[in-house]
Design a protein around this motif. Sequence first.
Motif, PDB file in Angstrom:
ATOM      1  N   THR A 137       0.841  -1.196   0.000  1.00 14.83           N
ATOM      2  CA  THR A 137       0.000   0.000   0.000  1.00 14.83           C
ATOM      3  C   THR A 137       0.874   1.244   0.000  1.00 14.83           C
ATOM      4  O   THR A 137       1.926   1.273   0.659  1.00 14.83           O
ATOM      5  CB  THR A 137      -0.914   0.004   1.242  1.00 14.83           C
ATOM      6  N   VAL A 138       0.439   2.246  -0.732  1.00 12.53           N
ATOM      7  CA  VAL A 138       1.202   3.503  -0.798  1.00 12.53           C
ATOM      8  C   VAL A 138       0.231   4.673  -0.684  1.00 12.53           C
ATOM      9  O   VAL A 138      -0.928   4.574  -1.126  1.00 12.53           O
ATOM     10  CB  VAL A 138       1.998   3.579  -2.110  1.00 12.53           C
ATOM     11  N   THR A 139       0.704   5.753  -0.080  1.00 11.37           N
ATOM     12  CA  THR A 139      -0.110   6.963   0.061  1.00 11.37           C
ATOM     13  C   THR A 139       0.598   8.147  -0.564  1.00 11.37           C
ATOM     14  O   THR A 139       1.757   8.424  -0.228  1.00 11.37           O
ATOM     15  CB  THR A 139      -0.411   7.253   1.541  1.00 11.37           C
ATOM     16  N   LEU A 140      -0.090   8.820  -1.458  1.00 13.21           N
ATOM     17  CA  LEU A 140       0.430  10.017  -2.109  1.00 13.21           C
ATOM     18  C   LEU A 140      -0.206  11.243  -1.451  1.00 13.21           C
ATOM     19  O   LEU A 140      -1.418  11.294  -1.265  1.00 13.21           O
ATOM     20  CB  LEU A 140       0.106  10.007  -3.609  1.00 13.21           C
ATOM     21  N   SER A 141       0.617  12.220  -1.132  1.00  6.63           N
ATOM     22  CA  SER A 141       0.143  13.395  -0.400  1.00  6.63           C
ATOM     23  C   SER A 141      -0.230  14.546  -1.319  1.00  6.63           C
ATOM     24  O   SER A 141       0.339  14.710  -2.398  1.00  6.63           O
ATOM     25  CB  SER A 141       1.225  13.867   0.578  1.00  6.63           C
ATOM     26  N   CYS A 142      -1.159  15.348  -0.844  1.00  6.51           N
ATOM     27  CA  CYS A 142      -1.583  16.532  -1.593  1.00  6.51           C
ATOM     28  C   CYS A 142      -2.182  17.532  -0.596  1.00  6.51           C
ATOM     29  O   CYS A 142      -2.978  17.153   0.264  1.00  6.51           O
ATOM     30  CB  CYS A 142      -2.616  16.157  -2.644  1.00  6.51           C
ATOM     31  N   SER A 177      -8.483   4.966  -2.590  1.00  5.08           N
ATOM     32  CA  SER A 177      -9.298   5.696  -1.631  1.00  5.08           C
ATOM     33  C   SER A 177      -8.563   6.977  -1.261  1.00  5.08           C
ATOM     34  O   SER A 177      -7.360   7.107  -1.487  1.00  5.08           O
ATOM     35  CB  SER A 177      -9.575   4.854  -0.385  1.00  5.08           C
ATOM     36  N   VAL A 178      -9.328   7.922  -0.735  1.00  2.00           N
ATOM     37  CA  VAL A 178      -8.718   9.190  -0.343  1.00  2.00           C
ATOM     38  C   VAL A 178      -8.927   9.417   1.144  1.00  2.00           C
ATOM     39  O   VAL A 178      -9.839   8.866   1.761  1.00  2.00           O
ATOM     40  CB  VAL A 178      -9.296  10.387  -1.136  1.00  2.00           C
ATOM     41  N   ASN A 179      -8.051  10.235   1.715  1.00  2.00           N
ATOM     42  CA  ASN A 179      -8.193  10.732   3.065  1.00  2.00           C
ATOM     43  C   ASN A 179      -8.328  12.245   2.943  1.00  2.00           C
ATOM     44  O   ASN A 179      -7.355  12.959   2.716  1.00  2.00           O
ATOM     45  CB  ASN A 179      -6.980  10.366   3.919  1.00  2.00           C
ATOM     46  N   PHE A 180      -9.569  12.705   3.028  1.00  2.00           N
ATOM     47  CA  PHE A 180      -9.887  14.110   2.827  1.00  2.00           C
ATOM     48  C   PHE A 180     -10.032  14.783   4.185  1.00  2.00           C
ATOM     49  O   PHE A 180     -10.904  14.425   4.982  1.00  2.00           O
ATOM     50  CB  PHE A 180     -11.174  14.227   2.019  1.00  2.00           C
ATOM     51  N   GLN A 181      -9.168  15.739   4.457  1.00  2.00           N
ATOM     52  CA  GLN A 181      -9.198  16.498   5.696  1.00  2.00           C
ATOM     53  C   GLN A 181      -9.430  17.963   5.322  1.00  2.00           C
ATOM     54  O   GLN A 181      -8.482  18.692   5.008  1.00  2.00           O
ATOM     55  CB  GLN A 181      -7.869  16.338   6.457  1.00  2.00           C
ATOM     56  N   PHE A 239      -5.548  16.195   0.996  1.00  2.00           N
ATOM     57  CA  PHE A 239      -6.307  15.271   0.150  1.00  2.00           C
ATOM     58  C   PHE A 239      -5.339  14.204  -0.352  1.00  2.00           C
ATOM     59  O   PHE A 239      -4.812  14.299  -1.455  1.00  2.00           O
ATOM     60  CB  PHE A 239      -6.929  16.054  -1.015  1.00  2.00           C
ATOM     61  N   SER A 240      -5.111  13.173   0.432  1.00  2.00           N
ATOM     62  CA  SER A 240      -4.136  12.148   0.060  1.00  2.00           C
ATOM     63  C   SER A 240      -4.819  10.978  -0.627  1.00  2.00           C
ATOM     64  O   SER A 240      -6.001  10.689  -0.382  1.00  2.00           O
ATOM     65  CB  SER A 240      -3.359  11.675   1.292  1.00  2.00           C
ATOM     66  N   LEU A 241      -4.056  10.303  -1.462  1.00  2.00           N
ATOM     67  CA  LEU A 241      -4.558   9.149  -2.217  1.00  2.00           C
ATOM     68  C   LEU A 241      -3.865   7.894  -1.714  1.00  2.00           C
ATOM     69  O   LEU A 241      -2.637   7.839  -1.659  1.00  2.00           O
ATOM     70  CB  LEU A 241      -4.264   9.314  -3.713  1.00  2.00           C
ATOM     71  N   SER A 265      -0.900  -2.592  -4.574  1.00  2.00           N
ATOM     72  CA  SER A 265      -0.331  -1.946  -5.752  1.00  2.00           C
ATOM     73  C   SER A 265      -0.003  -2.951  -6.850  1.00  2.00           C
ATOM     74  O   SER A 265       0.513  -4.047  -6.582  1.00  2.00           O
ATOM     75  CB  SER A 265       0.951  -1.195  -5.361  1.00  2.00           C
ATOM     76  N   GLN A 266      -0.304  -2.550  -8.071  1.00  2.00           N
ATOM     77  CA  GLN A 266      -0.050  -3.404  -9.225  1.00  2.00           C
ATOM     78  C   GLN A 266       0.897  -2.692 -10.190  1.00  2.00           C
ATOM     79  O   GLN A 266       1.000  -1.472 -10.182  1.00  2.00           O
ATOM     80  CB  GLN A 266      -1.375  -3.737  -9.916  1.00  2.00           C
ATOM     81  N   LEU A 267       1.558  -3.485 -11.027  1.00  2.00           N
ATOM     82  CA  LEU A 267       2.524  -2.906 -11.965  1.00  2.00           C
ATOM     83  C   LEU A 267       1.861  -1.847 -12.849  1.00  2.00           C
ATOM     84  O   LEU A 267       2.483  -0.846 -13.209  1.00  2.00           O
ATOM     85  CB  LEU A 267       3.146  -4.009 -12.830  1.00  2.00           C
ATOM     86  N   GLY A 268       0.598  -2.055 -13.170  1.00  2.00           N
ATOM     87  CA  GLY A 268      -0.116  -1.096 -14.007  1.00  2.00           C
ATOM     88  C   GLY A 268      -0.414   0.223 -13.318  1.00  2.00           C
ATOM     89  O   GLY A 268      -0.871   1.166 -13.958  1.00  2.00           O
ATOM     90  N   ASP A 269      -0.151   0.302 -12.033  1.00  2.00           N
ATOM     91  CA  ASP A 269      -0.371   1.561 -11.312  1.00  2.00           C
ATOM     92  C   ASP A 269       0.797   2.531 -11.503  1.00  2.00           C
ATOM     93  O   ASP A 269       0.694   3.702 -11.124  1.00  2.00           O
ATOM     94  CB  ASP A 269      -0.556   1.294  -9.814  1.00  2.00           C
TER      95      ASP A 269
END
Lengths: 115, 113
Positions: A18-23, A65-69, A75-77, A82-86
Amino acid sequence: AQTVTQSQPEMSVQEAETVTLSCTYDTSESDYYLFWYKQPPSRQMILVIRQEAYKQQNATENRFSVNFQKAAKSFSLKISDSQLGDAAMYFCASRGLNRDDKIIFGKGTRLHILP
Amino acid sequence: AAGVIQSPRHLIKEKRETATLKCYPIPRHDTVYWYQQGPGQDPQFLISFYEKMQSDKGSIPDRFSAQQFSDYHSELNMSSLELGDSALYFCASSLVGSRNTIYFGEGSWLTVV
């Protein structure tokens, strides 16, 4: 004016993990829309997930999924299993509610999937 | 489902030449946007049209112009091309009330040599 900030230029994750991208974003509007777009090597812009700011419930689309604060303007994703196609560039974006408001993009995060 | 159609997909022009990119929005969509994405960059907003009228303008050079026609297709005209105009140009469309989602075409690659 709206601004969108992605502080992670690149990230890597092991396949199946699992990975989380920040925004983070800034806006003077009380209501708006937030998006995550995926841009694979083909450079096509693909909508991954959408969040309406007036909804407290976090959006979910299969493994994404997102974590919306809202108070923190965050707004992180999260990508599960995770798959290679991601592997792609992921752009966080925001848009106002007016009918012709444009989308404002962050600088993007390049996600690498390690087999 | 029908998507946003852009043509041509690839275009090579010489400096100082003129290029025209076309965009056919999703049927019934009333708003068209143009974005420019340089190498390694995020997409930058150029211009948008709502119901065939220009509604917003971003960092579009004076050498560029655009319009939306009666059938809702749009054209981006670029004159006196410079090497720095080499980029991927996206057209996108949306429909008022469709949960404010903007749908992107596959882009037109412009290379200026």
